[in-house]
Design a protein around this motif. Structure first.
Motif, PDB file in Angstrom:
ATOM      1  N   LYS A   3       0.821  -1.221   0.000  1.00 20.52           N
ATOM      2  CA  LYS A   3       0.000   0.000   0.000  1.00 20.52           C
ATOM      3  C   LYS A   3       0.855   1.271   0.000  1.00 20.52           C
ATOM      4  N   ASN A   4       2.168   1.115  -0.033  1.00 21.69           N
ATOM      5  CA  ASN A   4       3.089   2.264  -0.052  1.00 21.69           C
ATOM      6  C   ASN A   4       3.025   3.115   1.216  1.00 21.69           C
ATOM      7  N   ASN A   5       2.599   2.524   2.333  1.00 21.63           N
ATOM      8  CA  ASN A   5       2.508   3.288   3.582  1.00 21.63           C
ATOM      9  C   ASN A   5       3.635   2.952   4.567  1.00 21.63           C
ATOM     10  N   PHE A   6       4.575   2.098   4.146  1.00 19.70           N
ATOM     11  CA  PHE A   6       5.697   1.743   5.010  1.00 19.70           C
ATOM     12  C   PHE A   6       6.847   1.235   4.141  1.00 19.70           C
ATOM     13  N   ASP A   7       8.069   1.686   4.467  1.00 23.40           N
ATOM     14  CA  ASP A   7       9.234   1.126   3.778  1.00 23.40           C
ATOM     15  C   ASP A   7      10.472   1.201   4.672  1.00 23.40           C
ATOM     16  N   ILE A   8      11.444   0.355   4.349  1.00 31.13           N
ATOM     17  CA  ILE A   8      12.723   0.341   5.039  1.00 31.13           C
ATOM     18  C   ILE A   8      13.814   0.517   3.985  1.00 31.13           C
ATOM     19  N   THR A   9      14.727   1.450   4.239  1.00 31.80           N
ATOM     20  CA  THR A   9      15.775   1.784   3.272  1.00 31.80           C
ATOM     21  C   THR A   9      17.150   1.654   3.907  1.00 31.80           C
ATOM     22  N   TRP A  10      18.053   1.021   3.178  1.00 27.29           N
ATOM     23  CA  TRP A  10      19.453   0.941   3.580  1.00 27.29           C
ATOM     24  C   TRP A  10      20.122   2.197   3.053  1.00 27.29           C
ATOM     25  N   THR A  11      20.726   3.012   3.940  1.00 23.61           N
ATOM     26  CA  THR A  11      21.291   4.312   3.589  1.00 23.61           C
ATOM     27  C   THR A  11      22.788   4.331   3.883  1.00 23.61           C
ATOM     28  N   ASN A  12      23.585   4.731   2.888  1.00 20.81           N
ATOM     29  CA  ASN A  12      25.038   4.782   3.026  1.00 20.81           C
ATOM     30  C   ASN A  12      25.545   6.129   2.529  1.00 20.81           C
ATOM     31  N   SER A  13      26.512   6.719   3.235  1.00 20.44           N
ATOM     32  CA  SER A  13      27.083   7.984   2.765  1.00 20.44           C
ATOM     33  C   SER A  13      28.588   8.000   3.000  1.00 20.44           C
ATOM     34  N   LEU A  14      29.273   8.716   2.100  1.00 22.60           N
ATOM     35  CA  LEU A  14      30.724   8.838   2.148  1.00 22.60           C
ATOM     36  C   LEU A  14      31.091  10.277   1.814  1.00 22.60           C
ATOM     37  N   ASN A  15      31.940  10.892   2.641  1.00 17.47           N
ATOM     38  CA  ASN A  15      32.492  12.220   2.378  1.00 17.47           C
ATOM     39  C   ASN A  15      34.002  12.128   2.471  1.00 17.47           C
ATOM     40  N   LEU A  16      34.691  12.635   1.446  1.00 20.42           N
ATOM     41  CA  LEU A  16      36.158  12.641   1.434  1.00 20.42           C
ATOM     42  C   LEU A  16      36.632  14.016   1.000  1.00 20.42           C
ATOM     43  N   GLY A  17      37.563  14.596   1.759  1.00 26.21           N
ATOM     44  CA  GLY A  17      38.085  15.884   1.341  1.00 26.21           C
ATOM     45  C   GLY A  17      38.762  16.642   2.453  1.00 26.21           C
ATOM     46  N   THR A  18      38.923  17.936   2.209  1.00 24.03           N
ATOM     47  CA  THR A  18      39.647  18.791   3.149  1.00 24.03           C
ATOM     48  C   THR A  18      38.741  19.428   4.195  1.00 24.03           C
ATOM     49  N   VAL A  19      37.416  19.315   4.014  1.00 27.54           N
ATOM     50  CA  VAL A  19      36.480  19.882   4.994  1.00 27.54           C
ATOM     51  C   VAL A  19      35.769  18.775   5.760  1.00 27.54           C
ATOM     52  N   TYR A  20      35.167  17.839   5.036  1.00 27.25           N
ATOM     53  CA  TYR A  20      34.429  16.739   5.670  1.00 27.25           C
ATOM     54  C   TYR A  20      35.014  15.409   5.218  1.00 27.25           C
ATOM     55  N   THR A  21      35.311  14.536   6.173  1.00 29.76           N
ATOM     56  CA  THR A  21      35.727  13.173   5.868  1.00 29.76           C
ATOM     57  C   THR A  21      35.029  12.248   6.847  1.00 29.76           C
ATOM     58  N   ASN A  22      34.088  11.455   6.351  1.00 26.35           N
ATOM     59  CA  ASN A  22      33.376  10.499   7.196  1.00 26.35           C
ATOM     60  C   ASN A  22      32.657   9.480   6.322  1.00 26.35           C
ATOM     61  N   ILE A  23      32.259   8.403   6.957  1.00 25.96           N
ATOM     62  CA  ILE A  23      31.503   7.346   6.284  1.00 25.96           C
ATOM     63  C   ILE A  23      30.433   6.858   7.244  1.00 25.96           C
ATOM     64  N   SER A  24      29.255   6.549   6.716  1.00 26.47           N
ATOM     65  CA  SER A  24      28.191   6.046   7.598  1.00 26.47           C
ATOM     66  C   SER A  24      27.299   5.088   6.832  1.00 26.47           C
ATOM     67  N   THR A  25      26.669   4.199   7.581  1.00 26.34           N
ATOM     68  CA  THR A  25      25.684   3.296   7.012  1.00 26.34           C
ATOM     69  C   THR A  25      24.599   3.052   8.062  1.00 26.34           C
ATOM     70  N   GLY A  26      23.401   2.773   7.611  1.00 28.36           N
ATOM     71  CA  GLY A  26      22.310   2.559   8.564  1.00 28.36           C
ATOM     72  C   GLY A  26      21.023   2.212   7.857  1.00 28.36           C
ATOM     73  N   ILE A  27      19.992   2.008   8.655  1.00 30.98           N
ATOM     74  CA  ILE A  27      18.673   1.641   8.161  1.00 30.98           C
ATOM     75  C   ILE A  27      17.683   2.746   8.553  1.00 30.98           C
ATOM     76  N   ASN A  28      16.871   3.173   7.606  1.00 29.67           N
ATOM     77  CA  ASN A  28      15.798   4.140   7.875  1.00 29.67           C
ATOM     78  C   ASN A  28      14.458   3.480   7.648  1.00 29.67           C
ATOM     79  N   ALA A  29      13.555   3.646   8.601  1.00 32.45           N
ATOM     80  CA  ALA A  29      12.177   3.153   8.453  1.00 32.45           C
ATOM     81  C   ALA A  29      11.271   4.360   8.311  1.00 32.45           C
ATOM     82  N   ARG A  30      10.303   4.263   7.415  1.00 30.56           N
ATOM     83  CA  ARG A  30       9.409   5.393   7.174  1.00 30.56           C
ATOM     84  C   ARG A  30       7.980   4.895   7.101  1.00 30.56           C
TER      85      ARG A  30
END
Length: 200
Positions: free
Chosen positions: A173-200
């Motif tokens: 019914k499109n009223n619930f979902d779970i998403t695997w979310t990953n992000s990567l930042n590399l550089g001279t200002v921001y450097t980090n990596i993350s992964t996780g699960i979002n439920a909506r």
């Protein structure tokens, strides 16, 4: 009564406009801690962002949408107390970050999104963060921040970022979902990596 009618007409017209399909978008976003408190001005103090997005015509068999994005932004950071005379009392330096960013957002047909971007910018006095903060404080009659003379030195910045999202569960019914979310930042200002699960 006339105000209620005006509000309803405005809501209906905005709703009607929102149903149309557009291929371009311009947004202007501001962050400022004065929106939450007029006495606390600390850490991430403010941000101003002008963004233009354009829906590209380029597609392939696996790609549903490709959105090109340009952004001009400025971020401002201050210590815990912005009115401190001695540098030894600063728990973080005054800092400004002025940048331009180009990004590509790819929406795939198999419930996946890949966003990549590159940022080129300036930190230090060349970011004009001090001038902007003084301008805002003058408008509202706030105390002038003391300590900008100790801000971080001028430097050129370069950053790359990537974000990958994959829907792993979606209700029929499109009223619930779970998403695997990953992000990567590399550089001279921001450097980090993350992964996780979002439920909506």
């Amino acid at each position: 009564m006339k105000y209620i009618v005006f509000a309803l007409l405005l809501f209906v017209s905005l709703f009607t406009m929102s149903q149309e399909k557009f291929s371009r978008e311009i947004s202007f976003i501001t962050h400022n801690d004065l929106y939450a408190s007029i006495v606390r001005d600390r850490y991430y103090s403010s941000g101003i962002f002008l963004i233009y997005r354009h829906l590209s015509d380029k597609k392939n068999e696996s790609l549903e949408k490709r959105i090109l994005e340009w952004e001009l932004g400025q971020e401002m950071y201050t210590p815990y107390k912005a009115v401190v005379y001695g540098i030894k009392e600063h728990d973080r330096p005054f800092a400004g970050y002025l940048y331009g960013r180009f990004g590509i957002n790819r929406v795939y047909k198999k419930e996946q999104i890949l966003n990549t971007s590159i940022q080129i910018g300036l930190i230090g006095t060349d970011s004009y963060a001090q001038e902007l903060q003084e301008f805002i404080h003058d408008i509202y009659g706030f105390k002038k921040a003391v300590g900008w003379q100790y801000q971080i030195e001028n430097a050129l910045t370069l950053n790359f970022s990537a974000k990958y999202l994959k829907t792993i569960l979606k209700a029929q019914k499109n009223n619930f979902d779970i998403t695997w979310t990953n992000s990567l930042n590399l550089g001279t200002v921001y450097t980090n990596i993350s992964t996780g699960i979002n439920a909506r």
